[in-house]
Write a protein that holds these residues in place. Structure first.
Motif, PDB file in Angstrom:
ATOM      1  N   VAL A   1      -9.155   0.554   0.511  1.00 17.29           N
ATOM      2  CA  VAL A   1      -7.781   0.187   0.850  1.00 17.29           C
ATOM      3  C   VAL A   1      -6.875   0.460  -0.343  1.00 17.29           C
ATOM      4  CG1 VAL A   1      -8.466  -1.553   2.537  1.00 17.29           C
ATOM      5  CG2 VAL A   1      -8.184  -2.200   0.131  1.00 17.29           C
ATOM      6  N   ARG A   2      -5.555   0.424  -0.092  1.00 18.52           N
ATOM      7  CA  ARG A   2      -4.585   0.650  -1.153  1.00 18.52           C
ATOM      8  C   ARG A   2      -3.387  -0.275  -0.948  1.00 18.52           C
ATOM      9  NH1 ARG A   2      -8.369   2.844  -2.670  1.00 18.52           N
ATOM     10  NH2 ARG A   2      -8.679   4.970  -3.439  1.00 18.52           N
ATOM     11  N   LEU A   3      -3.017  -0.984  -1.977  1.00 22.12           N
ATOM     12  CA  LEU A   3      -1.867  -1.887  -1.894  1.00 22.12           C
ATOM     13  C   LEU A   3      -0.598  -1.134  -1.502  1.00 22.12           C
ATOM     14  CD1 LEU A   3      -0.792  -4.797  -2.376  1.00 22.12           C
ATOM     15  CD2 LEU A   3      -0.401  -4.146  -4.768  1.00 22.12           C
ATOM     16  N   ASP A   4      -0.495   0.136  -1.896  1.00 21.95           N
ATOM     17  CA  ASP A   4       0.703   0.931  -1.607  1.00 21.95           C
ATOM     18  C   ASP A   4       0.773   1.405  -0.159  1.00 21.95           C
ATOM     19  OD1 ASP A   4       1.717   0.769  -4.202  1.00 21.95           O
ATOM     20  OD2 ASP A   4       0.513   2.475  -4.878  1.00 21.95           O
ATOM     21  N   TRP A   5      -0.320   1.300   0.570  1.00 20.58           N
ATOM     22  CA  TRP A   5      -0.317   1.782   1.948  1.00 20.58           C
ATOM     23  C   TRP A   5       0.416   0.805   2.863  1.00 20.58           C
ATOM     24  CZ3 TRP A   5      -6.157   3.382   2.774  1.00 20.58           C
ATOM     25  CH2 TRP A   5      -6.405   4.567   2.063  1.00 20.58           C
ATOM     26  N   PRO A   6       0.871   1.287   4.014  1.00 17.34           N
ATOM     27  CA  PRO A   6       1.429   0.371   5.015  1.00 17.34           C
ATOM     28  C   PRO A   6       0.378  -0.639   5.481  1.00 17.34           C
ATOM     29  CG  PRO A   6       1.984   2.651   5.539  1.00 17.34           C
ATOM     30  CD  PRO A   6       0.976   2.708   4.429  1.00 17.34           C
ATOM     31  N   VAL A   7       0.836  -1.797   5.929  1.00 18.56           N
ATOM     32  CA  VAL A   7      -0.063  -2.854   6.388  1.00 18.56           C
ATOM     33  C   VAL A   7      -0.990  -2.345   7.491  1.00 18.56           C
ATOM     34  CG1 VAL A   7      -0.153  -5.058   7.617  1.00 18.56           C
ATOM     35  CG2 VAL A   7       1.462  -4.737   5.725  1.00 18.56           C
ATOM     36  N   GLU A   8      -0.456  -1.613   8.436  1.00 18.88           N
ATOM     37  CA  GLU A   8      -1.258  -1.126   9.561  1.00 18.88           C
ATOM     38  C   GLU A   8      -2.403  -0.241   9.088  1.00 18.88           C
ATOM     39  OE1 GLU A   8      -0.716   1.172  13.873  1.00 18.88           O
ATOM     40  OE2 GLU A   8       0.963   1.028  12.460  1.00 18.88           O
ATOM     41  N   ALA A   9      -2.140   0.620   8.088  1.00 18.82           N
ATOM     42  CA  ALA A   9      -3.176   1.514   7.579  1.00 18.82           C
ATOM     43  C   ALA A   9      -4.311   0.717   6.938  1.00 18.82           C
ATOM     44  CB  ALA A   9      -2.569   2.494   6.572  1.00 18.82           C
ATOM     45  N   ASN A  10      -3.959  -0.278   6.140  1.00 23.22           N
ATOM     46  CA  ASN A  10      -4.999  -1.097   5.500  1.00 23.22           C
ATOM     47  C   ASN A  10      -5.804  -1.887   6.522  1.00 23.22           C
ATOM     48  OD1 ASN A  10      -4.854  -0.529   2.682  1.00 23.22           O
ATOM     49  ND2 ASN A  10      -2.919  -1.660   2.580  1.00 23.22           N
ATOM     50  N   LEU A  11      -5.143  -2.383   7.555  1.00 25.46           N
ATOM     51  CA  LEU A  11      -5.856  -3.136   8.580  1.00 25.46           C
ATOM     52  C   LEU A  11      -6.804  -2.235   9.371  1.00 25.46           C
ATOM     53  CD1 LEU A  11      -3.066  -5.544   9.881  1.00 25.46           C
ATOM     54  CD2 LEU A  11      -5.049  -6.109   8.458  1.00 25.46           C
ATOM     55  N   ASN A  12      -6.394  -1.008   9.615  1.00 22.45           N
ATOM     56  CA  ASN A  12      -7.276  -0.070  10.314  1.00 22.45           C
ATOM     57  C   ASN A  12      -8.523   0.230   9.488  1.00 22.45           C
ATOM     58  OD1 ASN A  12      -5.802   0.271  12.696  1.00 22.45           O
ATOM     59  ND2 ASN A  12      -4.496   1.860  11.799  1.00 22.45           N
ATOM     60  N   VAL A  13      -8.342   0.443   8.191  1.00 23.97           N
ATOM     61  CA  VAL A  13      -9.482   0.707   7.313  1.00 23.97           C
ATOM     62  C   VAL A  13     -10.380  -0.523   7.234  1.00 23.97           C
ATOM     63  CG1 VAL A  13     -10.172   1.152   4.927  1.00 23.97           C
ATOM     64  CG2 VAL A  13      -8.309   2.466   5.953  1.00 23.97           C
ATOM     65  N   LEU A  14      -9.772  -1.690   7.135  1.00 27.40           N
ATOM     66  CA  LEU A  14     -10.547  -2.932   7.069  1.00 27.40           C
ATOM     67  C   LEU A  14     -11.372  -3.120   8.335  1.00 27.40           C
ATOM     68  CD1 LEU A  14     -11.283  -5.634   5.753  1.00 27.40           C
ATOM     69  CD2 LEU A  14      -9.144  -6.581   6.676  1.00 27.40           C
ATOM     70  N   ALA A  15     -10.758  -2.887   9.482  1.00 28.97           N
ATOM     71  CA  ALA A  15     -11.476  -3.030  10.754  1.00 28.97           C
ATOM     72  C   ALA A  15     -12.650  -2.055  10.832  1.00 28.97           C
ATOM     73  CB  ALA A  15     -10.516  -2.806  11.922  1.00 28.97           C
ATOM     74  N   GLN A  16     -12.422  -0.815  10.406  1.00 25.63           N
ATOM     75  CA  GLN A  16     -13.504   0.168  10.414  1.00 25.63           C
ATOM     76  C   GLN A  16     -14.628  -0.260   9.466  1.00 25.63           C
ATOM     77  OE1 GLN A  16     -11.665   3.900   9.402  1.00 25.63           O
ATOM     78  NE2 GLN A  16     -10.261   3.826  11.150  1.00 25.63           N
ATOM     79  N   SER A  17     -14.264  -0.788   8.309  1.00 26.12           N
ATOM     80  CA  SER A  17     -15.264  -1.199   7.320  1.00 26.12           C
ATOM     81  C   SER A  17     -16.125  -2.338   7.837  1.00 26.12           C
ATOM     82  CB  SER A  17     -14.571  -1.620   6.023  1.00 26.12           C
ATOM     83  OG  SER A  17     -13.783  -0.576   5.486  1.00 26.12           O
ATOM     84  N   LEU A  18     -15.517  -3.232   8.612  1.00 24.39           N
ATOM     85  CA  LEU A  18     -16.231  -4.391   9.152  1.00 24.39           C
ATOM     86  C   LEU A  18     -16.829  -4.121  10.530  1.00 24.39           C
ATOM     87  CD1 LEU A  18     -13.736  -7.234   8.118  1.00 24.39           C
ATOM     88  CD2 LEU A  18     -15.886  -6.619   7.006  1.00 24.39           C
ATOM     89  N   GLU A  19     -16.587  -2.905  11.044  1.00 24.22           N
ATOM     90  CA  GLU A  19     -17.059  -2.521  12.372  1.00 24.22           C
ATOM     91  C   GLU A  19     -16.553  -3.495  13.429  1.00 24.22           C
ATOM     92  OE1 GLU A  19     -21.308  -2.203  12.005  1.00 24.22           O
ATOM     93  OE2 GLU A  19     -21.180  -0.243  11.027  1.00 24.22           O
TER      94      GLU A  19
END
Length: 328
Positions: free
Chosen positions: A140-158
């Motif tokens: 994840v990246r603090l500079d990214w939009p919230v939606e982008a970080n949440l999508n990556v987080l969801a993928q990481s947690l399956e």
């Protein structure tokens, strides 16, 4: 030089004693509505416990400057004894003074220790933070939009984004952030105080918390970094000075308000120990439970070298002025 194993082996249980004593002292004031007495009692107990240790400690993250004593102030020297491990200390005798005073959830006593230079000396200003669990660390990246970080987080947690719960401090400044999280499909859990314990919950499976976002205190960010380095989670933070004086202080400490600081930046040490003890009940820790002749505490302690996380249930017996602690 003190070895990794000797420092951790010598001090991991000692740090628990420090947070236990602070929590026990604070618990006598929980629910009474006086946050200053909650903090005072915990601070005095924590200072006394630290001064009983065989350390040569310097408080690098505390509750203010020297003229604000009796708080554990930045630069205060603590410890005693013969061996005198030279360490830096980050403390928050009560994270969540208001919630503890009201008897609300997630009041804790917390401490992190490291070898000299192992914890950033951060100014007491705001920091924009992003905290994620181990599977999402480095993704994840603090500079990214919230939606982008949440999508990556969801993928990481399956998991689906709709399954995610993001903790945010309940402040007006977070209105846009809250809207962004909800618009992305995730749920928001608002808290009054306590982003350190919320960050711990995000890094531990089974708590129902998956991330922490938003502005909080920079000192709490350093304490969080120490815990997340032990757990394998991640915090990213950017200092958010609000005045010219804060910007000048930040520059004077060699820090950059444009830089995103990582877990390793905030807690660069390799000899790290973190401990927290519940004052009031929460998702991760139970609060102090008093009974006739004693009390029971619930703590979490971890070390970076060992990569072991211990949950400790302790019974403290008080008879005729003497104290006996039994750890389960």
């Amino acid at each position: 030089m003190t070895s990794l194993s000797s420092l951790e082996q010598a001090l991991v249980l000692e740090t628990v004693r420090v947070t236990e004593q602070a929590a026990l002292a604070a618990s006598r004031w929980t629910g009474k509505g006086d946050k200053h007495e909650v903090d005072r009692a915990a601070t005095e107990a924590m200072r006394e416990a630290l001064n009983a240790l065989d350390i040569e400690g310097t408080v690098v993250i505390g509750e203010g400057e020297m003229d604000e004593a009796p708080m554990l102030y930045i630069g205060e020297k603590v410890g005693g004894g013969a061996r005198r491990f030279p360490i830096d200390i980050a403390v928050d005798p009560v994270e969540g003074t208001t919630v503890a005073a009201k008897g609300l959830p997630n009041g804790i006593a917390v401490i992190a220790i490291a070898e000299r230079g192992g914890l950033m000396h951060a100014p007491d200003i705001y920091m924009d933070k992003l905290v994620v669990p181990p599977p999402a660390a480095g993704r994840v990246r603090l500079d990214w939009p919230v939606e982008a970080n949440l999508n990556v987080l969801a993928q990481s947690l399956e998991r689906a984004v709709e399954d995610l719960v993001v903790v945010v401090l309940d402040r007006e400044r977070h209105e846009t952030l809250i809207q962004s999280v909800r618009r992305a499909g995730a749920r928001v859990k608002l808290i009054e105080q306590g982003d350190v314990i919320a960050s711990l919950a995000a890094a531990v499976r089974g708590t129902g918390v998956h991330a922490v976002m938003g502005w909080g205190g920079a000192p709490e960010g350093v304490i969080t970094a120490a815990a997340l380095k032990c757990l394998g989670g991640e915090i990213q933070g950017r200092f958010m000075p609000e005045t010219a004086e804060q910007r000048e202080r930040l520059r004077g400490m060699g820090l950059d308000e444009m830089q995103v600081y990582t877990t390793a930046d905030l807690a660069p040490g390799e000899q790290l120990v973190f401990s927290a003890t519940g004052i009031t009940d929460g998702e991760l820790l139970q609060g102090v439970r008093r009974f006739g002749g004693g009390a029971r505490t619930h703590s979490v302690v971890m070390g970076h070298a060992s990569r072991v996380v211990r949950f400790i249930d302790s019974v403290h017996l008080e008879e005729h002025g003497a104290r006996v602690t039994i750890r389960v």
